[in-house]
Design a protein around this motif. Structure first.
Motif, PDB file in Angstrom:
ATOM      1  N   ASN A  48       0.760  -1.184  -0.372  1.00 57.26           N
ATOM      2  CA  ASN A  48      -0.090  -0.135   0.025  1.00 57.26           C
ATOM      3  C   ASN A  48       1.336   1.367   0.138  1.00 57.26           C
ATOM      4  O   ASN A  48      -0.317   2.038  -0.378  1.00 57.26           O
ATOM      5  N   GLN A  49       2.265   1.432   0.383  1.00 57.21           N
ATOM      6  CA  GLN A  49       3.391   2.268   0.567  1.00 57.21           C
ATOM      7  C   GLN A  49       4.319   2.042  -0.542  1.00 57.21           C
ATOM      8  O   GLN A  49       4.775   1.552  -0.966  1.00 57.21           O
ATOM      9  N   VAL A  50       4.738   3.308  -0.664  1.00 49.92           N
ATOM     10  CA  VAL A  50       5.902   3.831  -1.902  1.00 49.92           C
ATOM     11  C   VAL A  50       6.678   4.509  -0.671  1.00 49.92           C
ATOM     12  O   VAL A  50       6.255   5.386  -0.513  1.00 49.92           O
ATOM     13  N   ALA A  51       8.524   3.914  -0.766  1.00 48.57           N
ATOM     14  CA  ALA A  51       9.159   5.204   0.277  1.00 48.57           C
ATOM     15  C   ALA A  51       9.977   6.157  -1.256  1.00 48.57           C
ATOM     16  O   ALA A  51      10.361   5.158  -2.279  1.00 48.57           O
ATOM     17  N   VAL A  52      10.110   6.962  -1.126  1.00 48.46           N
ATOM     18  CA  VAL A  52      10.206   7.652  -2.195  1.00 48.46           C
ATOM     19  C   VAL A  52      11.481   8.648  -1.141  1.00 48.46           C
ATOM     20  O   VAL A  52      11.652   9.414   0.026  1.00 48.46           O
ATOM     21  N   SER A  53      12.937   8.755  -2.027  1.00 51.57           N
ATOM     22  CA  SER A  53      14.255   9.806  -1.344  1.00 51.57           C
ATOM     23  C   SER A  53      14.644  10.735  -2.377  1.00 51.57           C
ATOM     24  O   SER A  53      14.897   9.374  -3.203  1.00 51.57           O
ATOM     25  N   TRP A  54      15.076  11.351  -2.173  1.00 49.52           N
ATOM     26  CA  TRP A  54      16.421  12.079  -3.203  1.00 49.52           C
ATOM     27  C   TRP A  54      17.613  12.883  -2.033  1.00 49.52           C
ATOM     28  O   TRP A  54      18.078  13.103  -0.617  1.00 49.52           O
ATOM     29  N   ARG A  55      18.548  13.096  -2.481  1.00 49.10           N
ATOM     30  CA  ARG A  55      19.482  13.743  -2.338  1.00 49.10           C
ATOM     31  C   ARG A  55      19.423  15.634  -2.232  1.00 49.10           C
ATOM     32  O   ARG A  55      19.033  16.080  -3.012  1.00 49.10           O
ATOM     33  N   TYR A  56      20.073  15.871  -1.286  1.00 49.83           N
ATOM     34  CA  TYR A  56      20.090  17.482  -0.582  1.00 49.83           C
ATOM     35  C   TYR A  56      21.166  18.285  -1.219  1.00 49.83           C
ATOM     36  O   TYR A  56      21.746  17.724  -0.340  1.00 49.83           O
ATOM     37  N   GLY A  81      13.607  21.893   6.350  1.00 46.47           N
ATOM     38  CA  GLY A  81      13.295  21.884   7.663  1.00 46.47           C
ATOM     39  C   GLY A  81      13.427  19.709   7.812  1.00 46.47           C
ATOM     40  O   GLY A  81      13.179  19.840   8.797  1.00 46.47           O
ATOM     41  N   THR A  82      12.312  19.535   6.820  1.00 46.46           N
ATOM     42  CA  THR A  82      12.664  18.242   7.691  1.00 46.46           C
ATOM     43  C   THR A  82      13.363  16.914   6.232  1.00 46.46           C
ATOM     44  O   THR A  82      13.683  17.066   4.649  1.00 46.46           O
ATOM     45  N   GLY A  83      13.462  15.687   6.131  1.00 49.99           N
ATOM     46  CA  GLY A  83      13.872  15.170   5.625  1.00 49.99           C
ATOM     47  C   GLY A  83      13.842  15.053   4.141  1.00 49.99           C
ATOM     48  O   GLY A  83      12.523  14.912   3.903  1.00 49.99           O
ATOM     49  N   THR A  84      14.363  14.442   3.349  1.00 50.83           N
ATOM     50  CA  THR A  84      14.250  14.779   1.774  1.00 50.83           C
ATOM     51  C   THR A  84      13.823  13.252   1.540  1.00 50.83           C
ATOM     52  O   THR A  84      14.305  12.209   0.821  1.00 50.83           O
ATOM     53  N   PHE A  85      12.606  12.511   1.794  1.00 57.16           N
ATOM     54  CA  PHE A  85      11.770  11.399   2.299  1.00 57.16           C
ATOM     55  C   PHE A  85      10.336  11.736   2.540  1.00 57.16           C
ATOM     56  O   PHE A  85      10.344  12.664   2.649  1.00 57.16           O
ATOM     57  N   TYR A  86      10.058  10.787   1.320  1.00 57.70           N
ATOM     58  CA  TYR A  86       8.218  10.820   1.739  1.00 57.70           C
ATOM     59  C   TYR A  86       8.137   9.499   1.486  1.00 57.70           C
ATOM     60  O   TYR A  86       8.335   8.908   0.388  1.00 57.70           O
ATOM     61  N   THR A  87       6.671   9.345   2.431  1.00 57.67           N
ATOM     62  CA  THR A  87       6.461   7.902   1.852  1.00 57.67           C
ATOM     63  C   THR A  87       4.493   8.252   1.433  1.00 57.67           C
ATOM     64  O   THR A  87       3.400   8.576   2.362  1.00 57.67           O
ATOM     65  N   ASP A  88       4.422   7.520   0.102  1.00 57.47           N
ATOM     66  CA  ASP A  88       3.215   8.272  -0.886  1.00 57.47           C
ATOM     67  C   ASP A  88       2.411   6.468  -0.732  1.00 57.47           C
ATOM     68  O   ASP A  88       2.841   5.775  -0.959  1.00 57.47           O
ATOM     69  N   THR A  89       1.504   6.869  -0.255  1.00 55.25           N
ATOM     70  CA  THR A  89       0.170   5.755   0.058  1.00 55.25           C
ATOM     71  C   THR A  89      -0.252   5.035  -1.359  1.00 55.25           C
ATOM     72  O   THR A  89      -1.039   6.626  -2.722  1.00 55.25           O
ATOM     73  N   TYR A  90      -0.139   4.623  -2.340  1.00 54.33           N
ATOM     74  CA  TYR A  90       0.268   3.657  -3.594  1.00 54.33           C
ATOM     75  C   TYR A  90      -0.761   2.477  -3.728  1.00 54.33           C
ATOM     76  O   TYR A  90       0.607   1.692  -3.187  1.00 54.33           O
TER      77      TYR A  90
END
Length: 645
Positions: A48-56, A81-90
């Motif tokens: 149900n979820q996808v972890a997405v991250s990227w460089r700062y 001010g937050t991590g370069t990370f996102y949990t997407d509901t997909y």
């Protein structure tokens, strides 16, 4: 287990500076570095979820926010001010294209994209491989192939890394052992599994951990990585062109009547311990041409081949007559002039030690300097090399030095110091003490005397030592305990985990490993990587608990139990683990799906860290380590973060 030290609070995102921490060791306005892309990656966390991250990146202003799109539709705005990370509901099963675009002062600019494949597995990227066919030696023995060490390089200039993989035959040998080996192959793969080329080193390059050290780096600053390694007559490049004489065969047939058992004398009982082993010197390469070749990273084409420096010459000059000493090779990348990366190819360390530095301008290799411990002025540097090395600017002059085991070579090719503690199997270089800008070295030794030692990387001064009469084969260093100041260190004979003062902070730790480390979860502590498992240190109960197991995968190199590669290959500042599958048909790039609140400039922009990735494949693999401290004792502003206690 209590959470780590509380009160770390993000206040601002700004350029690298610090209060009580080391200042940058390099002039980044002059340094020739890779042109990194956004490094977007997406992996399934669950159905149900996808972890997405990227460089700062350090070029991103501190107020940068990021817009995240899936298949062209905006799904999130990630604030500063937050991590370069996102949990997407997909929950979809079709491919999903994730795009991340930076936003500064309300203006969105070009970002990066990654496509999550349909029916993607959870937690990793699958990279299918083209496994080489099995082979047969002149002695009639069959062998097969296993994916071994890997490195990374942006071979096409798009800001993303490709994987350069070494294939080892099942009959690969340590230099101490006789016997034929199969050919060594190198492949280049995109993360999609697309194979760009294959290089066949040919029958005149023996297979084993100490023979082929391969450097992958953008040496000429054109945005595309080159591959540099030792070759010989019969090597076939990625375009199918043969280097030198295709018919040459320098492999020894072997003497069945000669004593066996390594380099022991016939009267030594150990000389008979290899009963049934191949004839003495069988498969060894004691004569013949040796070359150094620069390959095009995109095509695998040999761009220039020169004679290897130094030549083997008289084998006895290296310590024996069987190439067990002469064929001990190391290699590294170093910013010797503080601007351009040079490639350094090394030969010998048990006795004679040599380092040959070269510059590559896109067309030709130019000698930079040559160091030889057999020169009278450098006699104290003989016998001091390890099965690995480290590179960093240890004396603050803006240029790199090479930590060659128990000695250090200055950026100008002259000896900086030698401790005289001799050969060892492992060493670690980083800033252990958060309050001091100096780098330190933690190392173990084989001489049945010096045990483990902690020294100042600039001067060689021993800060503390744990003598031991055994061959101390492994040691490790990582900040795993937030209740203890600075980086912790331990070895097979350290009598427990020690702090930077040499004090024992834990006597016996259940499950403590010595092989690798990785920044995996969301905090500032480091985790331990051993075989196909990641463990977290429980400092209250003095044990290590497994927090991730990579089922269906194997580690490499016997008891070393190391991955093909470990380090920050893609995504945010944390690290990935590249492992081979049990059937040797694929690589799996494991990406953490654990959220983090921290937004650090990617460690890849730190030369010491990036070079530690480039040299990870050298002989006995060592984990990545940056040229700065990172951990729960951070204070002030650090790599884009400001901390308060």
């Amino acid at each position: 287990m209590k959470t780590q030290r509380k009160g770390l609070l993000l206040l601002a995102l700004c350029s690298i500076a610090s209060m009580g921490l080391a200042q940058p060791r390099y002039d980044f306005t002059r340094l020739q570095q890779e042109k990194l892309g956004r490094g977007v990656v997406a992996v399934r966390q669950n159905p149900n979820q996808v972890a997405v991250s990227w460089r700062y990146l350090s070029s991103d202003p501190m107020q940068t926010t990021f817009n995240l799109y899936r298949n062209g539709t905006k799904i999130a705005s990630v604030p500063a001010g937050t991590g370069t990370f996102y949990t997407d509901t997909y929950t979809g099963t079709q491919p999903a294209e994730y795009t991340v675009r930076p936003v500064v002062d309300g203006k969105e600019s070009e970002g990066g994209t990654y496509t999550l494949p349909a029916h993607a597995p959870s937690g990793y990227i699958d990279i299918p491989l083209d496994k080489p066919a099995d082979g047969t030696t002149p002695a009639g023995d069959t062998y097969s192939y296993t994916p071994n060490d890997a490195s990374i390089g942006d071979v096409d200039g798009d800001g993303n890394y490709e994987i350069i993989l070494k294939w080892d035959p099942s009959n690969a040998h340590d230099n101490a052992h006789d016997g034929y080996t199969g050919n060594v192959y190198f492949d280049c793969y995109r993360l999609t599994g697309e194979k760009l080329w294959r290089i066949d080193l040919g029958r005149n390059i023996r297979a084993g951990a100490h023979y082929t050290q391969f450097m992958v780096f953008d040496l000429d600053g054109d945005g595309r990585a080159e591959v540099v390694m030792k070759t010989s007559d019969g090597t076939v490049d990625g375009k199918g062109k043969v280097i030198g004489n295709a018919n040459a065969d320098y492999r020894e047939k072997g003497d069945p009547n000669a004593p066996r058992g390594g380099d022991f004398s016939p009267n030594d009982p150990r000389s008979k311990m290899n009963a049934g082993a191949p004839p003495r010197n069988q498969g060894r390469i004691l004569t013949g041409n040796e070359y150094l070749t620069v390959f095009n990273g995109l095509t695998g084409e040999a761009m220039q081949t020169i004679d290897y420096i130094p030549p083997r010459g008289d084998l006895q000059d290296w310590g024996d007559t069987r190439a067990n000493r002469s064929d001990r090779f190391l290699a590294c990348i170093a910013y010797l002039d503080g601007i351009h990366p040079s490639v350094v190819m090394c030969r010998g360390y048990y006795t004679r030690a040599t380092l040959a530095a070269f510059d590559w301008n896109g067309k030709e290799l130019t000698p930079h300097w040559f160091f030889d411990s057999y020169q009278p002025e450098w006699e104290a540097y003989s016998g001091q090399g390890n099965h690995n090395l480290r590179v960093a600017d240890v004396d603050g002059d803006g240029c790199d030095e090479i930590i060659y085991g128990s000695c250090t070579i200055d950026h100008d090719g002259k000896g900086l110091y030698s401790t005289g503690m001799g050969h060892g199997d492992a060493l670690h270089l980083t800033q252990f003490d958060p309050s001091k800008p100096d780098l330190q070295v933690w190392a173990c030794h084989e001489n049945h005397k010096d045990g483990s030692s902690f020294r100042d990387a600039r001067t060689g001064k021993v800060l503390f030592q744990v003598p031991d009469k055994s061959d101390v084969g492994r040691c490790m260093a990582a900040d795993i305990d937030p209740t203890n100041y600075g980086v912790e260190m331990w070895s097979l004979a350290s009598q427990g985990i020690r702090n930077i003062k040499g004090e024992i902070v834990a006597n016996e730790v259940e499950g403590l490993s010595y092989n690798m480390a990785v920044w995996w979860d969301g905090d500032l502590l480091r985790e331990l990587l051993d075989k196909n498992r990641i463990s977290k240190y429980d400092w209250e109960n003095k044990r290590c608990d497994v927090i991730a197991t990579f089922e269906g995968c194997d580690s490499n190199n016997g008891t070393k139990s190391v991955p093909a590669l470990q380090g920050d290959i893609t995504g945010d500042w944390r690290e990935e683990v590249l492992l081979r599958t049990n059937d040797n048909r694929s690589l799996r790039l494991y990406v953490t799906t654990i959220p983090t609140v921290y937004r650090f400039h990617t460690f890849l922009e730190d030369p010491a860290y990036r070079i530690s990735m480039a040299t990870e494949n050298v002989a006995y693999n060592q984990p990545t380590q940056p040229g700065f401290y990172i951990g729960p004792d951070l204070k002030g502003t650090f790599r884009g973060y400001t901390f308060n206690e």
